[in-house]
Enzyme design. Structure first.
Site, PDB file in Angstrom:
ATOM      1  N   CYS A   1      13.311   6.766   8.524  1.00 42.51           N
ATOM      2  CA  CYS A   1      14.404   7.052   9.452  1.00 42.51           C
ATOM      3  C   CYS A   1      15.014   5.781  10.031  1.00 42.51           C
ATOM      4  O   CYS A   1      14.478   4.685   9.912  1.00 42.51           O
ATOM      5  CB  CYS A   1      13.880   7.900  10.612  1.00 42.51           C
TER       6      CYS A   1
ATOM      7  N   ASN B   1      10.253   6.248  13.776  1.00 48.42           N
ATOM      8  CA  ASN B   1      10.507   5.794  12.415  1.00 48.42           C
ATOM      9  C   ASN B   1       9.174   5.360  11.835  1.00 48.42           C
ATOM     10  O   ASN B   1       8.592   4.366  12.281  1.00 48.42           O
ATOM     11  CB  ASN B   1      11.494   4.620  12.402  1.00 48.42           C
ATOM     12  N   GLY B   2       8.673   6.107  10.871  1.00 50.11           N
ATOM     13  CA  GLY B   2       7.390   5.759  10.275  1.00 50.11           C
ATOM     14  C   GLY B   2       6.563   6.985   9.986  1.00 50.11           C
ATOM     15  O   GLY B   2       7.067   8.101   9.925  1.00 50.11           O
TER      16      GLY B   2
ATOM     17  N   MET C   1     -10.947  -1.454 -16.213  1.00 50.37           N
ATOM     18  CA  MET C   1      -9.813  -0.591 -15.874  1.00 50.37           C
ATOM     19  C   MET C   1      -9.804   0.629 -16.782  1.00 50.37           C
ATOM     20  O   MET C   1     -10.332   0.611 -17.890  1.00 50.37           O
ATOM     21  CB  MET C   1      -8.521  -1.374 -16.011  1.00 50.37           C
TER      22      MET C   1
ATOM     23  N   GLU D   1       1.979  -7.733 -15.090  1.00 52.50           N
ATOM     24  CA  GLU D   1       2.305  -8.760 -14.098  1.00 52.50           C
ATOM     25  C   GLU D   1       1.707 -10.123 -14.415  1.00 52.50           C
ATOM     26  O   GLU D   1       1.556 -10.961 -13.537  1.00 52.50           O
ATOM     27  CB  GLU D   1       1.836  -8.298 -12.698  1.00 52.50           C
TER      28      GLU D   1
ATOM     29  N   LYS E   1      -5.508   1.494  -9.879  1.00 52.63           N
ATOM     30  CA  LYS E   1      -6.119   1.570  -8.543  1.00 52.63           C
ATOM     31  C   LYS E   1      -5.024   1.437  -7.487  1.00 52.63           C
ATOM     32  O   LYS E   1      -4.822   0.369  -6.916  1.00 52.63           O
ATOM     33  CB  LYS E   1      -7.214   0.510  -8.364  1.00 52.63           C
TER      34      LYS E   1
END
Length: 1022
Positions: free
Chosen positions: A18, A244-245, A490, A900, A951
């Site tokens: 918001c 807001n949050g 992984m 990445e 993860k």
């Protein structure tokens, strides 16, 4: 198993992001300019407000104002409503049903209730509006909007006392009527809101255009819903706050507030509580529930700034720079109220005070200006209201955990230090704590022996509790040896718990929920000052009355207790504390449902006998007695105590042989345990030392194991943006996969569960299966060795894996020989011969009765151009594998994803050649490994990595032993040093940051598409 028949949608999954703003005349001088400026702010924040596909219906926008006496006096005269002077009357804003009969019934009901409460309704006013500005969806559900005028009774003071009577009347009405929403009812403030576009708030309500409508305070809010159904009611402002949050711990906060109804008492609301409870409406949003709580605390006599300070405290636990007086204040209130934790910027007002506060991490930016005419202008971002530079006398921002407060009655801005020093000095909190707060580590060790089982008995217990060889060697041993969680490979190709043929712990049906996008994870390592692991054990005091006895609790810094620690609790003999040990055992021929009911009876009996600490213990498992699964026992009892309003009067401590991994402990805390003693895991450490598998002192090994568990829990909490374990405790931050609706509703209330699954009877069968394998009366079927279930490595006859020697061989052979028949064999093995090992394996195609002609179907060459590989970085997989994927995708016109980890210069330069090994999609993560100008320029698509697929909530992690020199060279790092990307909030914690990164990447490569990688979860929105 029973299927879930309900829709995948649930209001509990809703989130929103918001825009907020406020305009305040510090001297309290009302003007129409204040109203106009606030409306301009909300109109400027259009990008923070959602709208439908038609572009005419908004997610919600609203404004909170002081009641303008000049305006309402004029309007009341028109309607012959006899209002008196300012604040001698109240104005209520009501959303009534459009149906005339139901509307008149609701109005009459309110008038009757008001009369019963000693209030006189002076009259009603239909609020002038322009419905033609609304979109079709908003118009379809538009309520009938009316204002009610109520006279202040003689003998009732102006301001808070009058508002308190109005609050009781409103809550009484809300309990009696379900199709009318009271937007606001106060003698000081009024709220105008609805499902508008931001520019239509001003146009819809004609009151806001009237020059006579003046106010010294204006607070605005624009709502951007994500995965929600907007409504007129859900628009902000609430009655006291705009927000807001997100409150990430809301489930636990709401449960505890409901339980506190039995322990909270105030002279101001004496005899009125039956009209007010439940204090929190659990069907509301997180913002609405916080608003409910603040409103109740204020009406009970607590100052509004104080109520905000104790619900959203600044990080004080590890802040050595804070004054002792202030630390004592926070410590005192922490014993009774857990933080409402999550990224939040909140503006609050009662009509006299206006304040703003930021969460302890500062994850919701808010800035403010003060101008030369004593006006404070606050907004989510700079530039929301154009102000000439020469008029600005002060520019500032809200700081993490800090409060900004304007008192329009005193006509001054009060800074954070003054506010908090004022409240910290009201009582001798430090003396109260010294006299009453007990620290577990200082409790005397009793003159008693810690019970430990003989080796044979220990092995039987391990099997009965479902221990495996992997649990001991891959989890307990590394944590006791190294003091941190082990790192696993992984990916996971074994079945989820609900599809496994093996007896798996109940814990495995629960998956951690994680934060992402504008509700980010936090970095618990680098931001340790904002984290706290402290838990309080004992009875919560009366939050509404400041007195020394309120803080008579036990402070536990590490909720993972040693066997000596649990013995201290069992044997302690201190005034104000009474401990009851409740067995979690039941006989072999008893139904599990009956055993749980027995647990409730024993807990109620202990409470009636004065106990305030319950120790649930499964010590005593033998040939005839089984243990209720610890997570089921803790969660079921927690829910029972919430329902019976006793949860804050009793703490649940668990003494169990079942928990052994970090995930187990995190789930137990999240479902209500205050502390846990894993006695069998600790005995297993002793056994490992005895067998010379661990060369370490026992007590050092136990401390390291407990520390590893604690840091693991903090990391899990931080993945959901939660900083304190006190808030995490009871917050149920998990999603269930494979539990029936009945089981969820009865014992894990409020847990997200998308699909159906096992019932209580299935859990009972698993417990019995494990117990029989451990305790065969004749000893015929028992084997003392712990089973290896093949969770990480394939074991014949054990856990099924999607990729096993047969499937891997078939795939490799098909690739080497380019044999399509062998590939079909591989495909058939996965899809037909194996039983399903994932949820999607249960799905099938719904084939058409008559297939389409092939010439109407897209060609293979066209389809494969949309193929994309998973984002696996160079280093996590080998150079050969990484380059082969890129070559294959480039040849068929698809796209490979670099991950990445960067790519070598040689590969980047191969773009456009016959040997093109350059990945078409280049990923940018928070670690920026290998990100160079050439790397960015070589991409057809740039992908912003917001969440880690393997993860979520953590950054990527390449262990040091895999950072070879050639990997380090590509990533521009040092060989042998682990590479961990920080959680994404170091780059992105707001929409503006995401927009900025997109802009930067577009400047780096104007031709590339920009995408954002998220991870699917309940209620995620972008």
């Amino acid at each position: 198993m029973q299927p879930m028949t309900n829709s995948l949608y649930d209001p509990a999954y809703e989130h929103d992001n918001c825009g907020i703003g406020a305009v305040v005349n510090i001297k309290g001088i009302p003007s129409h300019q204040t109203v106009t400026d606030a409306l301009t702010i909300v109109e400027t924040l259009e990008h923070r407000a959602g709208k439908d596909a038609e572009g005419k219906t908004g997610d919600g926008v609203g404004i909170l104002l002081q009641i303008s006496h000049p305006f309402f006096k004029k309007e009341a005269q028109k309607l012959h409503i006899p209002i008196r002077s300012e604040r001698d009357y109240a104005v209520g804003m009501f959303f009534f049903p459009q149906n005339e009969l139901r509307r008149n019934q609701a109005k009459k009901m309110f008038e009757i209730i008001a009369e019963k409460e000693g209030l006189e309704v002076l009259g009603w006013r239909e609020v002038p509006s322009q419905p033609e500005v609304l979109g079709a969806k908003a118009l379809e559900c538009m309520p009938n909007i009316q204002q009610c005028f109520i006279d202040r009774p003689e003998g009732v003071n102006r301001g808070l006392d009058f508002d308190r009577k109005l609050y009781v009347a409103r809550r009484f009405f809300e309990q009696s009527n379900e199709d009318t929403y009271v937007v606001s009812l106060s003698s000081r403030t009024i709220v105008y809101k609805g499902m508008f576009l931001v520019g239509d708030l001003r146009r819809f309500f004609l009151d806001l255009q009237d020059e006579d409508y003046t106010s010294a305070i204006a607070v605005v809010h624009s709502r951007f819903s994500t995965n929600t159904f907007p409504s007129w009611q859900k628009a902000h402002p609430n009655r006291m706050i705009v927000h807001n949050g997100e409150i990430n711990t809301i489930r636990g906060n709401a449960d505890k507030m409901l339980a506190r109804e039995e322990t909270m008492a105030s002279e101001h609301l004496m005899g009125e509580m039956d009209k007010l409870i439940p204090v929190v409406n659990t069907e509301g949003s997180d913002s609405a529930m916080l608003d409910n709580t603040l409103e109740f605390l204020v009406m009970s006599g607590m100052d509004l700034p104080l109520a905000v300070m104790i619900t959203i405290p600044e990080p004080w636990d590890n802040n050595t720079a804070m004054s002792q007086k202030k630390r004592d204040f926070y410590q005192y209130y922490a014993t009774m109220m857990e933080p409402w934790d999550g990224p939040a910027a909140i503006v609050f007002s009662d009509g006299d005070l206006v304040g703003a506060v930021l969460d302890r991490n500062g994850l919701r930016p808010s800035r403010y200006y003060i101008t030369d005419d004593d006006t404070l202008i606050l907004s989510s971002e700079v530039g929301a209201l154009p102000i000439p530079a020469e008029r600005i006398v002060r520019k500032e921002r809200l700081h993490p955990g800090k409060m900004l407060l304007v008192d329009t009655v005193q006509g001054r801005l009060i800074d954070d230090d003054e506010i908090k020093e004022h409240y910290a000095s009201r009582q001798p909190y430090g003396e109260w704590l010294d006299a009453n707060l007990i620290r577990l580590k200082y409790l005397k060790i009793p003159n008693a022996k810690v019970e430990e089982h003989p080796r044979a008995e220990k092995r039987r217990l391990q099997k009965a509790f479902g221990y495996t060889y992997e649990d001991v060697m891959d989890n307990i041993l590394p944590m006791a040896k190294d003091g941190h969680e082990p790192i696993a490979a992984m990916g996971c190709d074994k079945p989820p718990a609900v599809l496994s043929e093996q007896p798996v712990p109940l814990f495995d049906y629960f998956k951690q929920i994680f934060a992402q996008v504008t509700n980010p994870p936090i970095d618990a390592i680098r931001e340790e000052i904002v984290t706290s692991t402290t838990i309080y054990i004992g009875e919560d005091g009366n939050l509404l009355e400041e007195k020394p006895d309120n803080c008579k609790v036990i402070k536990v810094v590490n909720p993972i207790l040693t066997s000596t620690g649990i013995l201290k609790l069992k044997k302690m003999n201190l005034s104000g504390f009474k401990v009851a040990v409740i067995p979690m055992l039941y006989y072999k021929n008893t139904r599990l449902s009956k055993a749980i009911k027995r647990l409730f009876i024993e807990a109620d009996k202990a409470y009636n006998n004065g106990a305030n600490i319950l120790i649930l213990s499964d010590r005593g498992v033998d040939e005839n007695r089984l243990a209720i699964p610890s997570l089921l026992a803790v969660s079921a009892l927690h829910q029972h105590l919430v329902a019976t309003k006793r949860r804050t009067s009793l703490s649940i401590v668990l003494e169990s042989g079942e928990p052994r991994t970090v995930h187990h402990f995190a789930a137990l805390l999240a479902y209500g345990a205050s502390a846990i003693n894993p006695y069998l895991a600790l005995e297993t450490i002793h056994e490992l030392i005895h067998d010379e598998l661990l060369d370490k002192d026992y007590y050092a090994a136990v401390n390291d194991y407990n520390d590893a568990v604690l840091h693991g829990i903090v990391k899990i909490a931080s993945k959901m943006g939660i900083s304190t374990l006190q808030s995490y405790q009871g917050a149920k931050i998990f999603e269930a996969i494979g539990l029936s609706k009945e089981l969820i509703n009865e014992y894990f209330t409020g847990t997200v569960s998308r699909i159906g699954g096992i019932t209580l009877e299935d859990i009972e069968k698993t417990v019995d299966r494990l117990h029989t394998a451990a305790f065969d009366p004749l000893g015929l079927g028992t084997d003392s060795d712990l089973p290896s279930r093949g969770e990480h490595r394939i074991r014949s006859g054990r856990e099924e894996h999607l990729y096993n020697p047969q499937t891997i061989h078939a795939l490799q052979k098909a690739a080497r020989t380019n044999d399509y028949a062998t590939y079909q064999l591989y495909s058939r093995m996965l899809n037909e011969e194996m039983r399903p090992v994932n949820i999607r394996g249960l799905l099938d195609f719904n084939y058409a009765q008559e297939p389409l002609p092939l010439d109407e179907v897209e060609s293979v060459d066209s389809i494969v151009r949309r193929f994309k590989t998973g984002a696996m970085s160079y280093g996590s997989i080998s150079q050969e594998a990484h380059e082969t994927l890129a070559l294959a995708m480039n040849k068929i016109g698809g796209k490979s994803n670099s991950g990445e980890g960067g790519e070598s210069l040689e590969r980047l330069q191969s773009k456009g050649t016959d040997n093109n090994r350059c990945s078409a999609i280049k990923q940018v993560a928070s670690g920026r490994f290998g990100v160079t100008s050439q790397y960015l320029n070589s991409a057809d698509e740039l992908q912003i990595k917001m969440a880690q697929g393997a993860k979520p909530g953590e950054g990527g992690h390449l262990p040091g032993q895999k950072v070879y020199p050639w990997i380090a060279r590509t990533r521009h790092s040092t060989p042998g040093v682990s590479l961990i990307s920080p959680p994404p909030h170091h780059d992105i914690y707001s929409i503006e940051d995401l927009a900025q990164l997109i802009y930067d990447l577009k400047n780096a490569n104007k031709q590339a598409r920009i995408s954002v990688k998220l991870v699917s979860e309940v209620g995620v929105g972008t």
